[in-house]
Design an enzyme around this catalytic site. Structure first.
Site, PDB file in Angstrom:
ATOM      1  N   SER A 105      -4.220   6.718  12.899  1.00 46.12           N
ATOM      2  CA  SER A 105      -3.967   6.710  14.336  1.00 46.12           C
ATOM      3  C   SER A 105      -5.279   6.756  15.123  1.00 46.12           C
ATOM      4  O   SER A 105      -6.298   7.273  14.656  1.00 46.12           O
ATOM      5  CB  SER A 105      -3.084   7.897  14.728  1.00 46.12           C
ATOM      6  OG  SER A 105      -3.825   9.103  14.647  1.00 46.12           O
ATOM      7  N   ASN A 106      -5.245   6.199  16.339  1.00 43.99           N
ATOM      8  CA  ASN A 106      -6.459   6.159  17.149  1.00 43.99           C
ATOM      9  C   ASN A 106      -6.974   7.549  17.501  1.00 43.99           C
ATOM     10  O   ASN A 106      -8.179   7.741  17.691  1.00 43.99           O
ATOM     11  CB  ASN A 106      -6.213   5.339  18.413  1.00 43.99           C
ATOM     12  CG  ASN A 106      -6.190   3.844  18.120  1.00 43.99           C
ATOM     13  OD1 ASN A 106      -6.149   3.424  16.959  1.00 43.99           O
ATOM     14  ND2 ASN A 106      -6.237   3.035  19.158  1.00 43.99           N
ATOM     15  N   GLU A 107      -6.085   8.528  17.583  1.00 41.03           N
ATOM     16  CA  GLU A 107      -6.531   9.898  17.830  1.00 41.03           C
ATOM     17  C   GLU A 107      -7.411  10.388  16.675  1.00 41.03           C
ATOM     18  O   GLU A 107      -8.455  11.029  16.894  1.00 41.03           O
ATOM     19  CB  GLU A 107      -5.320  10.827  18.009  1.00 41.03           C
ATOM     20  CG  GLU A 107      -4.553  10.616  19.305  1.00 41.03           C
ATOM     21  CD  GLU A 107      -3.630   9.405  19.275  1.00 41.03           C
ATOM     22  OE1 GLU A 107      -3.103   9.031  20.330  1.00 41.03           O
ATOM     23  OE2 GLU A 107      -3.447   8.819  18.184  1.00 41.03           O
ATOM     24  N   GLN A 148       0.833  -1.204   0.000  1.00 40.55           N
ATOM     25  CA  GLN A 148       0.000   0.000   0.000  1.00 40.55           C
ATOM     26  C   GLN A 148       0.863   1.247   0.000  1.00 40.55           C
ATOM     27  O   GLN A 148       1.649   1.461   0.929  1.00 40.55           O
ATOM     28  CB  GLN A 148      -0.903  -0.023   1.233  1.00 40.55           C
ATOM     29  CG  GLN A 148      -1.792   1.190   1.403  1.00 40.55           C
ATOM     30  CD  GLN A 148      -2.520   1.183   2.738  1.00 40.55           C
ATOM     31  OE1 GLN A 148      -1.928   0.820   3.759  1.00 40.55           O
ATOM     32  NE2 GLN A 148      -3.775   1.562   2.757  1.00 40.55           N
ATOM     33  N   GLY A 149       0.721   2.083  -1.005  1.00 38.44           N
ATOM     34  CA  GLY A 149       1.476   3.324  -1.097  1.00 38.44           C
ATOM     35  C   GLY A 149       0.625   4.519  -0.711  1.00 38.44           C
ATOM     36  O   GLY A 149       0.069   5.202  -1.582  1.00 38.44           O
ATOM     37  N   TYR A 150       0.506   4.763   0.590  1.00 40.66           N
ATOM     38  CA  TYR A 150      -0.299   5.870   1.084  1.00 40.66           C
ATOM     39  C   TYR A 150       0.567   6.915   1.789  1.00 40.66           C
ATOM     40  O   TYR A 150       0.745   8.013   1.306  1.00 40.66           O
ATOM     41  CB  TYR A 150      -1.369   5.348   2.057  1.00 40.66           C
ATOM     42  CG  TYR A 150      -2.665   4.904   1.414  1.00 40.66           C
ATOM     43  CD1 TYR A 150      -2.707   4.459   0.096  1.00 40.66           C
ATOM     44  CD2 TYR A 150      -3.847   4.916   2.128  1.00 40.66           C
ATOM     45  CE1 TYR A 150      -3.885   4.045  -0.479  1.00 40.66           C
ATOM     46  CE2 TYR A 150      -5.044   4.507   1.554  1.00 40.66           C
ATOM     47  CZ  TYR A 150      -5.062   4.072   0.249  1.00 40.66           C
ATOM     48  OH  TYR A 150      -6.239   3.664  -0.313  1.00 40.66           O
ATOM     49  N   SER A 151       1.099   6.558   2.965  1.00 44.01           N
ATOM     50  CA  SER A 151       1.778   7.539   3.815  1.00 44.01           C
ATOM     51  C   SER A 151       3.030   8.103   3.157  1.00 44.01           C
ATOM     52  O   SER A 151       3.737   7.412   2.416  1.00 44.01           O
ATOM     53  CB  SER A 151       2.154   6.901   5.154  1.00 44.01           C
ATOM     54  OG  SER A 151       1.011   6.549   5.892  1.00 44.01           O
ATOM     55  N   GLU A 191     -10.004  -1.719   5.947  1.00 48.19           N
ATOM     56  CA  GLU A 191      -8.763  -1.934   6.695  1.00 48.19           C
ATOM     57  C   GLU A 191      -9.004  -1.838   8.200  1.00 48.19           C
ATOM     58  O   GLU A 191      -8.505  -2.654   8.967  1.00 48.19           O
ATOM     59  CB  GLU A 191      -7.723  -0.895   6.263  1.00 48.19           C
ATOM     60  CG  GLU A 191      -6.396  -1.032   7.002  1.00 48.19           C
ATOM     61  CD  GLU A 191      -5.404   0.071   6.659  1.00 48.19           C
ATOM     62  OE1 GLU A 191      -4.227  -0.080   7.018  1.00 48.19           O
ATOM     63  OE2 GLU A 191      -5.807   1.073   6.064  1.00 48.19           O
TER      64      GLU A 191
END
Length: 386
Positions: free
Chosen positions: A371-373, A126-129, A244
C-alpha cells in the site's frame, strides 16, 4: 541528464513500432482501447507471440533468454507496446519470479523454469498476502513442514491475482515457526495442479474475476522447489518487490490512457465542456511528464549499473495516484455517458461508457504491490532517516 535519444535508439524505436503495428491481434487492441482487460486465451496468445520474437522477458540478460537490451531500450519498447494498444505482460513470470530464479536459483531450477517463462508457455501467480498478512507480510502463517523428500504445505493465500489462470505459484511460506518473523520464511515454487490446492474466486467492484483465495491442505511440494536456502524467503521477497513496484508506476500505459482520453474528448457530443476537459487533460499531462522524468532517473541509474533503491517506492506512489486521477477524470468528464455499465445500454462515446469499470478496478492500485501508506514509511525510513 541528456533526455535526447541517440540515433541508434530512435531506429530501435521505429523497429519496435513497426513490429507492433503488424503483430498485435485486432481483438487485443480493441479491448485495450476501451480500457478493458483481455481474457486468459487472449493474454497468453499475445505473450507467446512476444516470446517467439524473444521480446517477452525484456529485462533478462541474454544468457537466460532475454534480448540483452539496455534500460533505455526497454523503456522505448514498453512505450511503443502501450501506444500500439497492447496490454502489459503479466508480471508474475517475467518481471518477478524469473529474476528471482536466475539470481537465487540453482542451475537445475534455471534450466527447468526459465524457458517456459521466457516463451509464455508457463503462467505464474504470486502467493504472498494472507487474511492477516498483507502490508505486514512478515506475519504470514502458511506453513511448510519439511518431510523426507518434500514439504507439506498448509494454509491460505488471498488476493491472488490470476491464480485461476496459473500453472505455477511462487509462494512465501513459514518453514521455521520458532524463528523471528522474517527469519523463518522460505520461497517455494508450487505446481497449481497439485492435489490439495483449492482456488476460490473473488469478484471485485469492477465486475471481473481477477483475484482469488487459495487454500492449501497437505500439499506436497518437492524439496527441489525451494529457491535459495530455508529462511531466505524474506531476502528474496524484498528483492522481488523492488522490481514489482518499479513496473507498477505504469508510465507507458498512462501515456496511452491520456491519448485515448484526448481522442474521446474530441469525439464526444456537444454537451461536454471541452474547454474545461482540455484544461484537465493538460494538468494530468504535466503530472505524467514529472513522473516520466523521475522514471528516466531510474532508467539512467540502471544503464549505469546502479541498483534500484527506495526510489521505487516513490514511483509506485506517484504512478498509481496518477492512474487513479486519470480514471476519475474519464468518469467525471463523461457525465451521463459514464453511467453506462455494459455495452447493451451504450450511449454516446464508447470510451466513456467503459470508464466506470476501469475507475473501479484502479481503486485498488494504491493498495496492491504494498500500500502507498507503507511506501511512504519506506521513504521516510530509507531516505529521511525517520
Amino acid at each position: 541528464m541528456n533526455l535526447q535519444f541517440t540515433q541508434e535508439e530512435q531506429e530501435f524505436q521505429k523497429t519496435i513500432r513497426a513490429w507492433m503495428r503488424e503483430n498485435i491481434p485486432e481483438e487485443i487492441s480493441r479491448i485495450s482501447a476501451l480500457g478493458e482487460m483481455p481474457e486468459k486465451s487472449q493474454q497468453q496468445q499475445w505473450e507467446k507471440r512476444l516470446g517467439k520474437q524473444g521480446w517477452l522477458a525484456v529485462t533478462w540478460p541474454e544468457q537466460y533468454g532475454g534480448p540483452g537490451w539496455t534500460a533505455t531500450q526497454r523503456y522505448l519498447f514498453d512505450l511503443e507496446r502501450a501506444m500500439a494498444g497492447a496490454p502489459p505482460v503479466s508480471p508474475f513470470g517475467v518481471a518477478m519470479v524469473g529474476p528471482v530464479i536466475y539470481t537465487f536459483g540453482s542451475a537445475e531450477q534455471k534450466e527447468r523454469w526459465l524457458p517456459g517463462i521466457a516463451s509464455g508457455e508457463t503462467l505464474w501467480c504470486q502467493g504472498y498476502s494472507e487474511p492477516n498478512a498483507g502490508s505486514d507480510l512478515a506475519s504470514l502463517k502458511t506453513r511448510a513442514e519439511r518431510k523426507r523428500d518434500h514439504y507439506l504445505v498448509n494454509g491460505q493465500k488471498i488476493w491472488t491475482t490470476q491464480a485461476h489462470w496459473a500453472d505455477m505459484m511462487f509462494c512465501l511460506v513459514r518453514t521455521d515457526p520458532d524463528a523471528k518473523k522474517q527469519q523463518g520464511i522460505s520461497f517455494l515454487l508450487i505446481d497449481m495442479n497439485t492435489p490439495g490446492i483449492e482456488v476460490r474466486p473473488i469478484y471485485t467492484i469492477d465486475g471481473h474475476h481477477h483475484l482469488n483465495e487459495v487454500y492449501f491442505t497437505d500439499v506436497k511440494v518437492p524439496l527441489d522447489n525451494l529457491v535459495g536456502k530455508e529462511g531466505m524467503g524474506w531476502t528474496i521477497a524484498k528483492f522481488l518487490l523492488t522490481h514489482e513496484r518499479t513496473t507498477i508506476a505504469g508510465v507507458a500505459d498512462s501515456h496511452y490512457a491520456l491519448a485515448r482520453m484526448k481522442m474521446a474528448i474530441d469525439e464526444a457530443p456537444y454537451y461536454i465542456d471541452k474547454q474545461q476537459a482540455r484544461r484537465r487533460v493538460a494538468e494530468l499531462e504535466v503530472e505524467l511528464m514529472a513522473l516520466e522524468y523521475t522514471n528516466f532517473r531510474t532508467v539512467a541509474a540502471t544503464d549505469e549499473g546502479r541498483p534500484f533503491g527506495p526510489e521505487s517506492s516513490g514511483l509506485k506512489i506517484k504512478g498509481t495516484e496518477l492512474q487513479q486521477k486519470m480514471s476519475q477524470a474519464m468518469v467525471e468528464m463523461g457525465g451521463l455517458m459514464s453511467l453506462v455499465w455494459d455495452s447493451s445500454s451504450a450511449v454516446g462515446n464508447e470510451s466513456f461508457n467503459h470508464s466506470p469499470r476501469r475507475y473501479n478496478f484502479l481503486r485498488a492500485c494504491t493498495i496492491y504491490g504494498g500500500s502507498n501508506e507503507i511506501q511512504k514509511n519506506v521513504l521516510a525510513k530509507m531516505l529521511l532517516g525517520l
